[in-house]
Write an enzyme that holds these catalytic residues in place. Sequence first.
Site, PDB file in Angstrom:
ATOM      1  N   CYS A 110     -15.530  -6.728 -13.242  1.00 57.74           N
ATOM      2  CA  CYS A 110     -14.418  -6.145 -13.988  1.00 57.74           C
ATOM      3  C   CYS A 110     -14.844  -5.672 -15.373  1.00 57.74           C
ATOM      4  CB  CYS A 110     -13.304  -7.182 -14.113  1.00 57.74           C
ATOM      5  SG  CYS A 110     -11.968  -6.682 -15.205  1.00 57.74           S
ATOM      6  N   TYR A 121      -9.653   4.525 -13.072  1.00 55.45           N
ATOM      7  CA  TYR A 121      -8.739   3.869 -12.132  1.00 55.45           C
ATOM      8  C   TYR A 121      -7.606   4.815 -11.731  1.00 55.45           C
ATOM      9  CZ  TYR A 121     -10.979  -0.642 -12.843  1.00 55.45           C
ATOM     10  OH  TYR A 121     -11.889  -1.672 -12.865  1.00 55.45           O
TER      11      TYR A 121
END
Length: 315
Positions: free
Chosen positions: A57, A183
């Site tokens: 992440c 994203y």
Amino acid sequence: MGKLVEGVWHDVWYDTKSSNGKFVREDAGFRSWVKNSQDAQFQPESGRYHLYVSLACPWAHRTLIFRKLKGLTEHIDVTVVCPDMMDQGWTFGMPEPLYGLTQLHQVYTKAKLDYTGRVTVPVLWDKKTQTIVSNESSEIIRMFNSEFNDLTGNNDDYYPESLTSVIDEWNQFVYPNINNGVYRCGFATTQEAYEEAYDKLFAALDKVDDHLATHRYLAGNQITEADWRLFTTLVRFDAVYVGHFKCNKQRIADYKHIQGYLKELYQIEGIKETTDFYHIKRHYYFSHTGINPTQVVPKGPYLDLESAHGRDTIL
């Protein structure tokens, strides 16, 4: 990526129908602060805090970088979740060391039994009060930057007062267009939403490349928080976002100035050790079955991050 609803886990993906195919990220649910103040609920103490992260992440990666740069590795311990995020969300390969929990959502409900919201990393946990201090990475790195200085003796400042307005301006530009922009490309569910995010992403990268032609770092001649917030997206870009998220106009390696800048940051002592390309590729390609249903993880690409960066001439 599921969520908790009143403390009950639900394996549900993001709802893009209500946003015309656009990916919309939820705000963090825990927003308290560690403060170097006698009246603070959360005070800086060695061994008091625990950090839950994913090595895949980019938001969690920020906190690992600041933990390293600010000399906090001996004071704040870390648990790393598995790269595979499936029907239980983030899970631990073996029970985590504090309470023997096996899923990250159990950490959230230990802090708040009826919690509602996404279960994300990073999580800064307070062992003393047994609750989550924060799951907002941008605020955790600010805490690491300044609130533990008396404990560590490390006064390096990545958010100096003289540059806060410049840093904030870059953060406000980079976050929606690049950090979250990849994203918004990858999780878009309509052509229009994808193309809008794609165009904004590459326009932003062009702007950054032009800026770096005449500036060593984003805020000038000093590495700041803004650089590290951008770095964690850039270092994943060619390995994951180009192919998996369809951010394929060009690679970071194709940018004249961003590539050297990325290499310079990567080569700073300790940063390579916070970067795990196995976890990065495994998580995205294996976990996002809606994008990659075969779960095949690519062997490549070759990333040239350790050769000369050529940034020394830009002052």
